[in-house]
Design an enzyme around this catalytic site. Sequence first.
Site, short mmCIF file in Angstrom:
data_model
loop_
_atom_site.label_atom_id
_atom_site.label_comp_id
_atom_site.label_asym_id
_atom_site.label_seq_id
_atom_site.Cartn_x
_atom_site.Cartn_y
_atom_site.Cartn_z
N TYR A 3 11.86 -4.51 -6.77
CA TYR A 3 10.69 -4.35 -7.64
C TYR A 3 9.73 -3.24 -7.21
O TYR A 3 9.22 -2.51 -8.04
CB TYR A 3 9.90 -5.67 -7.68
N GLY A 17 -0.46 0.56 -4.98
CA GLY A 17 -1.79 0.02 -4.70
C GLY A 17 -2.81 0.59 -5.65
O GLY A 17 -2.91 1.81 -5.78
N ASN A 69 0.62 0.96 5.95
CA ASN A 69 1.33 0.15 4.95
C ASN A 69 2.08 -0.94 5.71
O ASN A 69 2.87 -0.63 6.60
CB ASN A 69 2.30 1.02 4.16
N GLY A 70 1.84 -2.20 5.32
CA GLY A 70 2.49 -3.33 5.99
C GLY A 70 1.44 -4.32 6.44
O GLY A 70 0.24 -4.08 6.27
N CYS A 82 0.85 -1.18 0.00
CA CYS A 82 0.00 0.00 0.00
C CYS A 82 0.89 1.24 0.00
O CYS A 82 2.10 1.14 0.17
CB CYS A 82 -0.87 0.05 1.25
P1 AMP Z 1 4.97 -14.32 -12.91
O1 AMP Z 1 4.36 -14.33 -14.26
O2 AMP Z 1 3.98 -14.77 -11.85
O3 AMP Z 1 6.26 -15.06 -12.81
O4 AMP Z 1 5.25 -12.81 -12.54
C1 AMP Z 1 6.48 -12.19 -12.83
C2 AMP Z 1 6.29 -10.72 -13.06
O5 AMP Z 1 5.50 -10.13 -12.02
C3 AMP Z 1 7.62 -10.01 -13.09
O6 AMP Z 1 7.73 -9.37 -14.34
C4 AMP Z 1 7.58 -9.00 -11.94
O7 AMP Z 1 8.00 -7.73 -12.40
C5 AMP Z 1 6.13 -8.95 -11.53
N1 AMP Z 1 5.96 -8.99 -10.05
C6 AMP Z 1 6.79 -9.49 -9.12
N2 AMP Z 1 6.27 -9.37 -7.87
C7 AMP Z 1 5.07 -8.76 -8.01
C8 AMP Z 1 4.05 -8.33 -7.09
N3 AMP Z 1 4.15 -8.52 -5.78
N4 AMP Z 1 2.95 -7.73 -7.61
C9 AMP Z 1 2.82 -7.56 -8.94
N5 AMP Z 1 3.75 -7.94 -9.85
C10 AMP Z 1 4.86 -8.53 -9.41
#
Ligand code: AMP
Length: 454
Positions: free
Chosen positions: A245, A28, A102-103, A2
Amino acid sequence: MCAIFGIAGQQEASNLTYLGLHALQHRGQEGSGIVSTDGKLPFVHKERGLVADIFTATNIAKLEGHSAIGHNRYSTAGGNTSENLQPVMMKSSLGWVGIAHNGNLVNANVLTQKLEREGSIFQSTADTEVILHLMAKSQEKDLINAIVHALKQVVGAYSLLILNHDYLVAIRDPQGIRPLVMGNLHGKPVFASESTAFDLIGANYEREINPGEMVVVSLKENFTVKCFRPFEKGALKRCVFEHVYFARPDSVVFSSTIYQTRKNLGKQLAKEHPPLDAELVIPVPDSGVYAAIGYSEFSKLPFEMGIIRSHYIGRTFIEPKQSIRDFGVKLKLNPIADIVRGKSIVVVDDSLVRGTTSKKLIQHLRNSGASKIHLRISAPPTAHSCFYGIDTPNKTELLASSHSVDSIRDFIGADSLGYLSLNGLLQVASEVSGAGFCHGCFSGEYPTPITTIV
Ligand code: AMP
């Protein structure tokens, strides 16, 4: 995950909060809310959707007063329902109080059960409401004492902004798991999850709120600021995934600019997993771009934006009746055939979670003519769930929780696959921010005991 934003002593407090939330939209997207005050009453607006759609000139005008806090929600505890939108409001013997969090608290279920047995009635399923119930039951007459009483009972991650008619209070948990920064606008305090929110409104970045610190702004005493350390110092456990990320690359988080950190992660990745026979480095946009720049610089291979991302994807889209193969990934990411045709390429992404994006993207790159695809990930394998506010899926859905690197490579169809080592990640993050990180999603070593699985 968030976003939170707070401001005191400004004529246009709500408008500035709306802008701050807009800059933090990446943290978020499910819904947002603002509570403002003129030092007497609260004015509240919360809705599901995106910041720019929710806050019209008309409803911002109704959010009167000189001080405000706001929140963007990305549900990790509690569902995506309107009752769970924040700031959460309460009215008790303390008067009205609004809270933006947040958390995630990891003992929320245990505390909720106890409070319900004692007669508390919860309005939402979000863990944040627990803090308000603990405050209301504290029998403290003063808001600050009630907050301290409540927070001494919770375990987990919390960066908080709390507003009532007298105070705006900013707090970061003793391990500093989630970020929270402080700045000033025309000499008056402003708070945000990330510094990029200050850039948009012309505020100056000052510093991080220290882990375990409570910053109290008095709305009745010309917005003067006092800092306290009411909690015992914990071991520093900042979330390393913010570097990888989550945070925006133009933000200062944990005292370093994320852009530079991600570039350094890419350099370290190239050191650990060289490009083999590749001729080009291509990022998975947008989040893989910065590590790919670093990878290309270190490996001295040309960088090309060989995959283009569409930024116009709504929540729902209508797929034609005659189904198109890999429609979802094509809608979002499209390779440029002229760039990749006949080439051996390194593709850089920041993380691999379920593996669905990479698997489809690799197929799509092959169909566009790439001769070899070496996937490089600028983080270690995501093998464990996060309980502290990042929306990682259940452990069973995490590819790396049950598969070796070789079998992941075969599953996604890459010619080679290389992940950054945990040591490499921590070394880069510590160089820019000093030591002290939570890396539970990669190592399974969590900063607190977990009594609630949310
Ligand atoms: P996946 O297809 O499930 O392996 O998702 C990988 C992609 O999701 C990567 O390109 C990341 O940039 C992105 N990603 C990683 N963690 C998150 C997160 N918590 N929420 C949304 N996207 C994410």
